[in-house]
Scaffold this motif. Sequence first.
Motif, PDB file in Angstrom:
ATOM      1  N   THR A   1       9.816  -2.182  -6.485  1.00 12.87           N
ATOM      2  CA  THR A   1       8.963  -2.894  -5.518  1.00 12.87           C
ATOM      3  C   THR A   1       7.737  -3.469  -6.212  1.00 12.87           C
ATOM      4  OG1 THR A   1       9.680  -1.441  -3.728  1.00 12.87           O
ATOM      5  CG2 THR A   1       7.642  -2.673  -3.388  1.00 12.87           C
TER       6      THR A   1
ATOM      7  N   GLU B   1       5.969   6.247  -2.286  1.00 13.09           N
ATOM      8  CA  GLU B   1       6.723   5.714  -1.150  1.00 13.09           C
ATOM      9  C   GLU B   1       5.803   5.104  -0.094  1.00 13.09           C
ATOM     10  OE1 GLU B   1       6.021  10.137  -0.461  1.00 13.09           O
ATOM     11  OE2 GLU B   1       6.649   8.854  -2.141  1.00 13.09           O
TER      12      GLU B   1
ATOM     13  N   GLU C   1       5.143   1.607  -1.269  1.00 17.27           N
ATOM     14  CA  GLU C   1       6.353   0.801  -1.077  1.00 17.27           C
ATOM     15  C   GLU C   1       6.510   0.417   0.390  1.00 17.27           C
ATOM     16  OE1 GLU C   1       9.817   1.601  -3.907  1.00 17.27           O
ATOM     17  OE2 GLU C   1       9.046   3.625  -3.500  1.00 17.27           O
ATOM     18  N   SER C   2       6.250   1.362   1.279  1.00 17.77           N
ATOM     19  CA  SER C   2       6.321   1.045   2.708  1.00 17.77           C
ATOM     20  C   SER C   2       5.304  -0.015   3.076  1.00 17.77           C
ATOM     21  CB  SER C   2       6.067   2.314   3.535  1.00 17.77           C
ATOM     22  OG  SER C   2       7.147   3.214   3.450  1.00 17.77           O
TER      23      SER C   2
ATOM     24  N   ARG D   1       6.519  -3.459   2.254  1.00 19.57           N
ATOM     25  CA  ARG D   1       7.533  -3.932   3.208  1.00 19.57           C
ATOM     26  C   ARG D   1       6.911  -4.312   4.544  1.00 19.57           C
ATOM     27  NH1 ARG D   1      10.820  -0.005   0.423  1.00 19.57           N
ATOM     28  NH2 ARG D   1      10.141   1.681   1.805  1.00 19.57           N
TER      29      ARG D   1
ATOM     30  N   GLU E   1       4.864  -7.617   4.050  1.00 21.50           N
ATOM     31  CA  GLU E   1       5.749  -8.776   3.900  1.00 21.50           C
ATOM     32  C   GLU E   1       6.483  -9.055   5.202  1.00 21.50           C
ATOM     33  OE1 GLU E   1       6.699  -8.599  -0.897  1.00 21.50           O
ATOM     34  OE2 GLU E   1       8.129  -7.718   0.514  1.00 21.50           O
ATOM     35  N   GLY E   2       6.871  -8.009   5.915  1.00 20.65           N
ATOM     36  CA  GLY E   2       7.525  -8.201   7.197  1.00 20.65           C
ATOM     37  C   GLY E   2       6.622  -8.838   8.229  1.00 20.65           C
TER      38      GLY E   2
ATOM     39  N   ASP F   1       7.185   1.074   8.646  1.00 18.41           N
ATOM     40  CA  ASP F   1       8.184   0.595   7.697  1.00 18.41           C
ATOM     41  C   ASP F   1       9.513   0.332   8.403  1.00 18.41           C
ATOM     42  OD1 ASP F   1       9.894   0.088   5.596  1.00 18.41           O
ATOM     43  OD2 ASP F   1       9.306   1.850   4.420  1.00 18.41           O
TER      44      ASP F   1
ATOM     45  N   GLN G   1      12.289   0.178   7.239  1.00 20.08           N
ATOM     46  CA  GLN G   1      13.363   0.965   6.625  1.00 20.08           C
ATOM     47  C   GLN G   1      13.222   2.457   6.911  1.00 20.08           C
ATOM     48  OE1 GLN G   1      14.069   0.130   2.474  1.00 20.08           O
ATOM     49  NE2 GLN G   1      13.793  -2.087   2.745  1.00 20.08           N
TER      50      GLN G   1
END
Length: 975
Positions: A725, A756, A759-760, A763, A766-767, A970, A972
Motif C-alpha cells: 500500500t 493495518e 493501510e485502512s 483505502r 481513496e474511497g 475500511d 475491506q
Amino acid sequence: MTSALETAPTSRQDLNQLVRLRQLLADTGADVRFDSGTRAAYASEASNYRQVPLCVVLPRTIDELVGAVRAANEAQAAVLPRGAGTSMCGQSVNTAVVLDHSMHLNSIVSIDRDRRLAIVEPGVVCDQLNTAAAHHGLAFGPDPATHSRCTLGGMIGNNSCGAHSVRAGKTAENVERLEVLTVDGERFWVGPTDDATYRSHLAAGGRRADIVRALKTLADDYADAIRTGFPTIKRRVSGYSLDQLLPENGFNISRAVVGSEGTCVTVLQAEMRLIERLPARVLVVYGFPDIYLAADAVPQLLPLGAVAMEGLDTGIIGGLRERGLALADIAELPEGSAWLMVEFGAATHAEALAAGERAQALAQDLPGTPTVRLCADEGLIKRLWSIRETGASATSMAINENAADPVVGWEDAAVEPAQLGAYLREFAALVERYGYVTNLYGHFGDGCVHARITFNLKTHEGIAQWRAFLTEAAHLVVRYGGSLSGEHGDGQAKGELLPIMYPPELIEAFRAFKRIWDPHGRMNPGKLIDAHRVDENLRLGPGYRRNTLATHFRYAGSDAPLAFARETERCIGMGKCRSLEGGAMCPSYRATREEAYSTRGRSRLLFEALSGDTLDDGWDNDALKDALDLCLACKSCKTECPTHVDMATYKSEYLAKYYTRNRRPLLDTLIGCLGEWLPHAARASRLFNGVMRNPLARSVAARVGFARSALFPEIAATTFRKTDTAARVLANTAPAPDTHTVLLWTDTFNSHFSPEVLESAVRVLEGAGFHVELLSKHICCGRPYYDAGMLEPAKRNLLDILDALDTVLARKIALVVLEPSCLSVFRDELRSLLPDDDRAQQLAALACTLGELLAKSGTAVPAHPQTEKAYLHGHCHQKACGGMGGETALFARLGIEAKLLLTGCCGMAGAYGYQAKTADVAATIGATEFKPHLDALPADACLITDGFSCRSQALKAGGRKALHLAQFLDPQRSS
C-alpha cells in the motif's frame, strides 16, 4: 493559652515540641507526613491565604483520627480538620496538624430510605452521597459549585449551601446528628436536645457533661442578645450559630456546630437528612438589560416554587467570550446583558415543564421585560449550568498579565431577596468609587451574591485600599440587615470584620462558645473568632516576588522570563481536578486520592519550588519530581480545569530543567528517543520481539525501570513503509482529475505496531475520492520527547518536520493525522515551542483527524453495512486538542448511531503503563476509569478509539478489541 508551636516552631522549645509531636503521632499508626512536599501541597486553598502546616495526617480509620487529635493536643499543637481544601476564606489552611479525611474516611455507613437519613464519614464527597441516595429515590439537598469534590465534613464546617438551597436550605438544615471529637479527646453524638437527651448528656459525666451544661448556660445567658442581634435572613452564615441553642430551635447542638469551620470540634460521623429526588428538570433563562433588574425580578419569581435561582452578569460572559471559552454554550443564552437561571424540578417531566411554562409566561411582567428561553433538554441544561459553575474561575486571571486579577477578597455577602436589587446598586457604586472592576453572580433566590473584584493585594497601598473597601462593604451589608457571609464562611477573610455585624455582647458569646469546646484555643486558631487580620498570610501579598525562569515554551503569549512564575499562579485552588467522576481530570488523583498527584497539588508544588520557602531545594525537591513523574501528561487539565492549568506542558518544562542538573535515567532516554531507535529495531522485528519476551531480557529491562508486568508491544513483521500500500501511494504522484490531495502522516506508533491502521486509512481516503500522499521518508512527531523533557531535540525535530512539509504547507493541503498524541504535538507543543515561526501556525491549522476531514469534506464515505451503532472512546489528547466533534458529526452523516462513552483516561498514556514507577497507577486508572465503561457494553459492541495506547489498554484491561476509525470505515473490513 496558645503554644508557640501553634504558630511556627522557631525556638528550641518549639523544636522540642515538634519532636514530641512527631513521636506521639507515630504511635497512632496513622499515615503522618512531615515532609516539605506534602506540607507545601497543603499550604494553600481556594482563598488568598497561605499557611504551611506542621504536618499532614491521613487517618485510615476513625480510631486513627481520634488518636491523631489526642496526640496533637498532648503536644500542644494546633489542629485543623480539612475537607477538600476549596474554602475561599482561609479556614482550610493553618500552621497546624492538618487532618485530611478525604483519602480514607469516605464511607457511606448507611442510608435509611424510610427515615430519609444517611450516616457518613467526613471524607464522603457530596456527589458520592447523591449518587448513592439516588438509588433510593432520594437526594442530599445542598450542592455547592464544588459538589463533585467537596466533602461532607467540609460542608459541615462551612455550612455550605449551593444553587439548590432555595429548596434544600443550608447544610445546617440538612444535619440531623453529629458525632464530634473535642481536641482533648472527648467523643460523643450531638443533635436536637430535649430534656431526656440533656439528662443523658449530664449522666455521662466528664467533659461531655461539662460541655453540654455550659452550652445550656450560654444559651440562657445570651438568649435575648441572640434573638435581637442575629440577622433573620435565610443565608446567615457568619459567626457561630448560637441561635440553634435557643429552646425554640430545640437546643440543637449539632446545628450550632455546623459552620464552626473546624474551630471547635472534629466531626467523626454525620447523620444527614435526605430529601425526595426530583429527577425531572426544566430550566428557564431570562435575559435582562442589567444585573440589577434581574435582582429586582426575584421576589416575583420566588412564589413559583423554583428549586434554584441563579444570577449571572455580563462580566463573566464577556470574560469567557474574550478568552474564546464556552462560546457554543453562551450562544444558547437568550439575548441580554445579565441572566437569571431559574430551575424547576418535579417527579415527572410534564410537571416540571408546566412549572417552567408558567415562569416563561411571566417574563413580560418582570422588571426590564426580559427575553426568555425555556430549556427542557438535559444536556443543554447541564451545559448552561456549567457556565455558572465554572465561569468565574475561568475568568480569574486577567488576560493582561500586568493587570489586577479578579480575586475572592470580598465574597458571598447575603441580604433578603426583596432587598437584593437595591443592595446591588449600592454595592456596584461602592466598587466603582474605589476604582475596582467586578463581576456579579450568585444565588439570587436566597439573596446571596458572589463577586470577583480586581483588588490589588500585591502592594501595601493596594492592601490599605482593600481594607478600607472591606470596611465600607461590611457596613453596607449590615445596613441592609444582611450577613457578611452567606455561604463560604468567615475564616480569616471575614473574621476580623465580625464586630461590624455583631454587637460586642455577641462577639463575647462567640468567644465563650469556642472556649467551651476548645479551652486552649488549639482548634484552627486565628479563624472565625479572634481571627488573624484580613491582610496577614497572603499567598500573593506584598512580600511575594515572581522569580525569573528562562523557558522553552512560550506561555500566555509572552516570552518574558516571569511568564512561568505567572503560570504557577494560574491555579486558584477550586479543586475540580479532585472530582471523582466526569471528564478525565485528574486520573492520577482519582487512582491514588493523593493531593500531590492532583493538578492542584502539582501546581502548588511548582509555585512553592519557584517562589516559596517550603521547598528549600526548589527544582530538585524529591516530592516535586515524584508528583510530576506521576502526571500522565494527558492534557485534560488544559481544557477541563476552569483556569486552564497546563500541567503536561509544565511537566515537560520542569523535566527539561531538572535534567540539566541531574542525570537522566536510561529508561527515560530510551522512551524519549523512541522515534529514533524504533525504526532501526523494526529491521529485526522478529529478533527484537523475541528478546522482549525473554525472561532474562525482561529482568534486565526491569533493572532500568521497565515494569515487570508490562509487555512491550510487538513490532509488526512488516511496517507500513514496507507494505505494498505504501509503495503504491509513493509511486502514484499524479492525482486524478477533480480529486483533493491530502497528506497522510505516517506516525511512529501505527507505522511500526499497527500498520493495518494506516493501510485502512489509505483505502478510506481513496474511497472518499482523495488523492493520498506520503512523505518520502518517515519522521516521528516527537511526542515521546515531551514525556521525557527532551525539549531541545524536540524543537530540532519540529524544525525538521516543518522543513519536510514546506511544499505541503505552500499547497495548503490537509495533513491527516491518525494518532491523537501526534495531532496534539502539531496543535499544541508546536505552536508553543516555535511561536514565531509562521509555518507552525499553518501546520496547526492544516492538521486534522480522519473524522474531522471526512465530516467536513462532503465526500462519500464507505461504512460497514452491518453496523448500526458504534461506541466511541476519546483519547485524552484528542478531547483536549480539538474534541470529538468531527467524529460524532461524521457518524451523524452516515446515519450510524454513535455513543460517545463517558470514559476517563485509559491509563496507558504512552510509556506510563510500561514504567515500574507508574505501572501500578496506570493499572488502577485502567481498572476504574476505563474498564467499567467497557464492561457495560454489549458483548458484540463495536468499540472505536483512535489512540494506539487506548486500543492496547482496551484489550489488556477490558478484554476488548477496539478499532481505529480508519479500520471501522475500511471497505475491506470483515464482518
